[in-house]
Write an enzyme that holds these catalytic residues in place. Structure first.
Site, PDB file in Angstrom:
ATOM      1  N   GLU A  67       5.983  47.677  42.028  1.00 50.43           N
ATOM      2  CA  GLU A  67       4.561  48.304  42.273  1.00 50.43           C
ATOM      3  C   GLU A  67       3.147  47.125  41.720  1.00 50.43           C
ATOM      4  O   GLU A  67       2.056  47.275  42.045  1.00 50.43           O
ATOM      5  CB  GLU A  67       4.295  49.013  41.328  1.00 50.43           C
ATOM      6  CG  GLU A  67       4.803  50.442  42.274  1.00 50.43           C
ATOM      7  CD  GLU A  67       6.228  51.082  40.907  1.00 50.43           C
ATOM      8  OE1 GLU A  67       6.646  51.697  40.991  1.00 50.43           O
ATOM      9  OE2 GLU A  67       7.175  49.640  41.211  1.00 50.43           O
ATOM     10  N   CYS A  99       5.458  51.868  35.205  1.00 55.57           N
ATOM     11  CA  CYS A  99       4.290  51.811  36.529  1.00 55.57           C
ATOM     12  C   CYS A  99       2.825  52.971  36.429  1.00 55.57           C
ATOM     13  O   CYS A  99       2.305  52.308  37.318  1.00 55.57           O
ATOM     14  CB  CYS A  99       5.499  51.508  38.212  1.00 55.57           C
ATOM     15  SG  CYS A  99       6.482  49.631  37.708  1.00 55.57           S
ATOM     16  N   ALA A 169      40.514  43.267  57.819  1.00 55.21           N
ATOM     17  CA  ALA A 169      40.125  43.057  58.573  1.00 55.21           C
ATOM     18  C   ALA A 169      41.798  42.841  59.553  1.00 55.21           C
ATOM     19  O   ALA A 169      42.651  42.443  58.546  1.00 55.21           O
ATOM     20  CB  ALA A 169      39.590  41.334  58.960  1.00 55.21           C
ATOM     21  N   TRP A 185      42.919  32.362  60.460  1.00 59.51           N
ATOM     22  CA  TRP A 185      42.066  33.979  60.294  1.00 59.51           C
ATOM     23  C   TRP A 185      42.473  35.106  61.367  1.00 59.51           C
ATOM     24  O   TRP A 185      42.658  34.442  62.571  1.00 59.51           O
ATOM     25  CB  TRP A 185      40.352  33.291  60.493  1.00 59.51           C
ATOM     26  CG  TRP A 185      40.441  32.400  59.851  1.00 59.51           C
ATOM     27  CD1 TRP A 185      40.476  30.668  59.628  1.00 59.51           C
ATOM     28  CD2 TRP A 185      40.010  32.674  57.969  1.00 59.51           C
ATOM     29  NE1 TRP A 185      40.323  30.213  58.601  1.00 59.51           N
ATOM     30  CE2 TRP A 185      39.631  30.584  57.268  1.00 59.51           C
ATOM     31  CE3 TRP A 185      40.358  33.457  57.417  1.00 59.51           C
ATOM     32  CZ2 TRP A 185      39.798  30.658  56.594  1.00 59.51           C
ATOM     33  CZ3 TRP A 185      40.099  33.359  56.159  1.00 59.51           C
ATOM     34  CH2 TRP A 185      39.339  31.925  55.640  1.00 59.51           C
ATOM     35  N   ARG A 199      29.558  39.862  50.526  1.00 63.93           N
ATOM     36  CA  ARG A 199      29.622  39.132  48.723  1.00 63.93           C
ATOM     37  C   ARG A 199      27.939  38.604  48.416  1.00 63.93           C
ATOM     38  O   ARG A 199      27.822  39.084  46.854  1.00 63.93           O
ATOM     39  CB  ARG A 199      30.138  37.879  48.812  1.00 63.93           C
ATOM     40  CG  ARG A 199      31.849  38.527  48.945  1.00 63.93           C
ATOM     41  CD  ARG A 199      32.776  37.028  49.590  1.00 63.93           C
ATOM     42  NE  ARG A 199      33.399  36.724  50.392  1.00 63.93           N
ATOM     43  CZ  ARG A 199      35.159  35.850  49.962  1.00 63.93           C
ATOM     44  NH1 ARG A 199      34.471  34.381  49.483  1.00 63.93           N
ATOM     45  NH2 ARG A 199      35.841  36.090  50.523  1.00 63.93           N
ATOM     46  N   ARG A 222      30.062  31.944  50.379  1.00 64.36           N
ATOM     47  CA  ARG A 222      29.456  30.617  50.995  1.00 64.36           C
ATOM     48  C   ARG A 222      28.443  30.657  52.115  1.00 64.36           C
ATOM     49  O   ARG A 222      29.167  30.866  53.772  1.00 64.36           O
ATOM     50  CB  ARG A 222      31.040  29.783  51.748  1.00 64.36           C
ATOM     51  CG  ARG A 222      32.010  29.538  50.567  1.00 64.36           C
ATOM     52  CD  ARG A 222      33.226  28.789  51.131  1.00 64.36           C
ATOM     53  NE  ARG A 222      33.685  29.322  51.906  1.00 64.36           N
ATOM     54  CZ  ARG A 222      34.809  30.308  51.253  1.00 64.36           C
ATOM     55  NH1 ARG A 222      34.638  30.337  49.928  1.00 64.36           N
ATOM     56  NH2 ARG A 222      35.484  30.827  52.116  1.00 64.36           N
ATOM     57  N   LEU A 315      46.478  47.294  46.986  1.00 66.06           N
ATOM     58  CA  LEU A 315      45.355  47.385  45.866  1.00 66.06           C
ATOM     59  C   LEU A 315      44.942  48.666  47.324  1.00 66.06           C
ATOM     60  O   LEU A 315      44.332  49.194  46.767  1.00 66.06           O
ATOM     61  CB  LEU A 315      44.805  46.465  45.828  1.00 66.06           C
ATOM     62  CG  LEU A 315      43.524  46.296  45.097  1.00 66.06           C
ATOM     63  CD1 LEU A 315      43.966  47.177  44.033  1.00 66.06           C
ATOM     64  CD2 LEU A 315      42.820  44.902  44.967  1.00 66.06           C
ATOM     65  N   SER A 318      46.455  51.893  46.445  1.00 63.13           N
ATOM     66  CA  SER A 318      46.125  52.627  45.039  1.00 63.13           C
ATOM     67  C   SER A 318      44.996  52.822  45.262  1.00 63.13           C
ATOM     68  O   SER A 318      44.547  53.760  44.348  1.00 63.13           O
ATOM     69  CB  SER A 318      46.361  50.738  43.938  1.00 63.13           C
ATOM     70  OG  SER A 318      46.429  51.959  42.895  1.00 63.13           O
TER      71      SER A 318
END
Length: 380
Positions: A67, A99, A169, A185, A199, A222, A315, A318
């Site tokens: 604002e 504000c 993936a 990949w 990221r 990147r 992971l 979990s």
């Protein structure tokens, strides 16, 4: 979207409506994703006689709010104008003045907010203050879009824990690696670029020690086409097996890294990793099954509002078993590797019957190159 064109330093809008002006404010707010934590991203647009005379967005925690930027750009033209803001104007002193007071002093005619502040200590007070000053107010324009844009902030304010998004993936036959461990990949370049954009927006990125040992990742951002920032790295390592020659340890002076481990982990390893610049946090649980709820509580105390999980099957299992995942980014590549020993994206025992399966909600599907991205939410 609707057309904008500049006329002598102002922005003219063709046939603008409340929804369209608010969408402009949301677009502005989105420019700061990943930059304002623990604050929300907020955009503001000031309109007078069909002309946008001021606009702005909150760019970084501790700096002027959206604002204020919009009012500074509008100047005297703010008097008698309407302002569209993606979150209720604040009414309290924090790092910056309220504000709501600035809007009253500027003499705006109407304040349209997409959604109230989720903080119960302040929710509704900003709009009430404006009403008492004789300013017309409206709430709820593009509210769901505003909530989605600030979903991490809403989760953090309401629970004290970060939004947890699990990214994985897999191949079409449900594998995240071959039986021999090869995983690079799975997806193509467009999907991988999207992950780096994620990221760039998340406060932190989390992996388990198994991913570190298998891939030696850097876990940075990147991007060639936009400004990039590196998230805080979080390593779940119950036995402190993190080798000193990994990229994570070698770059700990450039990218903050938190390592969560068990109370039984070796003390000398802790000292050695601390000397390398990593922060070691001991929490409850066994080395193979840490209390991830305690991890989330600690991250919340550190004002980390959102975490992108890029770990492996262990992971993932979990976090899902402990009901800690809020959102999923699930990439599927048109590849098949086969092999009964090739791992899938979620380990553990799984459910016994199909009616126990986790049902996802608000599912969105999009194609990225040859790959498919499924974005969805959990409801525990």
């Amino acid at each position: 979207m609707f057309p904008f064109f500049k006329i002598e330093g102002v922005i003219k809008v063709s046939s603008g409506t409340d929804n369209q002006y608010m969408q402009r404010a949301l677009d502005l707010a989105a420019l700061a994703l990943g930059r304002t934590s623990p604050n929300p991203v907020v955009g503001a647009v000031i309109v007078k006689n069909g002309v946008i005379v001021g606009e702005g967005y909150h760019q970084k925690a501790g700096t002027p709010h959206a604002e204020i930027h919009a009012l500074q750009q509008a100047g005297e033209q703010a008097r008698g104008a309407d302002i569209y803001v993606t979150l209720e104007p604040c009414s309290h002193y924090g790092r910056t003045p309220p504000c709501a007071d600035a809007l009253i002093e500027a003499g705006v005619r109407r304040v349209v907010a997409a959604v109230l502040d989720p903080n119960p200590k302040v929710s509704g007070r900003g709009m009430e203050k404006l009403k008492k000053a004789g300013i017309a107010t409206q709430i709820g324009v593009l509210e769901q879009s505003a909530r989605r844009l600030n979903e991490a902030f809403f989760k953090y304010v309401s629970t004290g824990r970060p939004l947890v998004s699990l990214k994985t993936a897999m191949t079409l036959d449900g594998k995240i690696a071959t039986a021999q461990g090869s995983s690079r990949w799975i997806t193509g370049g467009e999907a991988r670029r999207h992950v780096h954009r994620l990221r760039n927006q998340y406060d932190a990125i989390m992996v388990g020690i198994g991913t570190v040992l298998a891939d030696d990742p850097l876990l940075n951002t990147r991007l060639d086409d936009e400004e990039a920032r590196d998230p805080i790295r979080i390593i779940i390592d119950g036995q402190l097996l993190l080798p000193h020659d990994t990229q994570i340890v070698k770059t700990s002076n450039r990218q903050p890294t938190l390592v969560y481990t068990s109370h039984g982990a070796d003390h000398d390893r802790e000292v050695a990793l601390r000397d390398k610049g990593l922060e070691i946090i001991r929490i409850n649980g066994s080395p193979d099954y840490l209390d991830m709820g305690q991890v989330m509580d600690d991250l919340g105390k550190r004002q980390i509002t959102c975490v992108l999980v890029e770990g492996g099957a262990g992971l993932n299992a979990s976090l899902l078993q402990q009901h800690l995942v809020d959102k999923l980014y699930w990439f599927i590549a048109p590849k098949m590797v086969g092999g009964i020993k090739a791992p899938g994206p979620v380990a553990g025992d799984g459910v016994e019957t199909m009616d126990q399966a986790l049902l996802l909600h608000d599912v969105q599907v999009q194609q990225m190159g040859a790959d498919i991205l499924i974005e969805a939410y959990t409801r525990w």
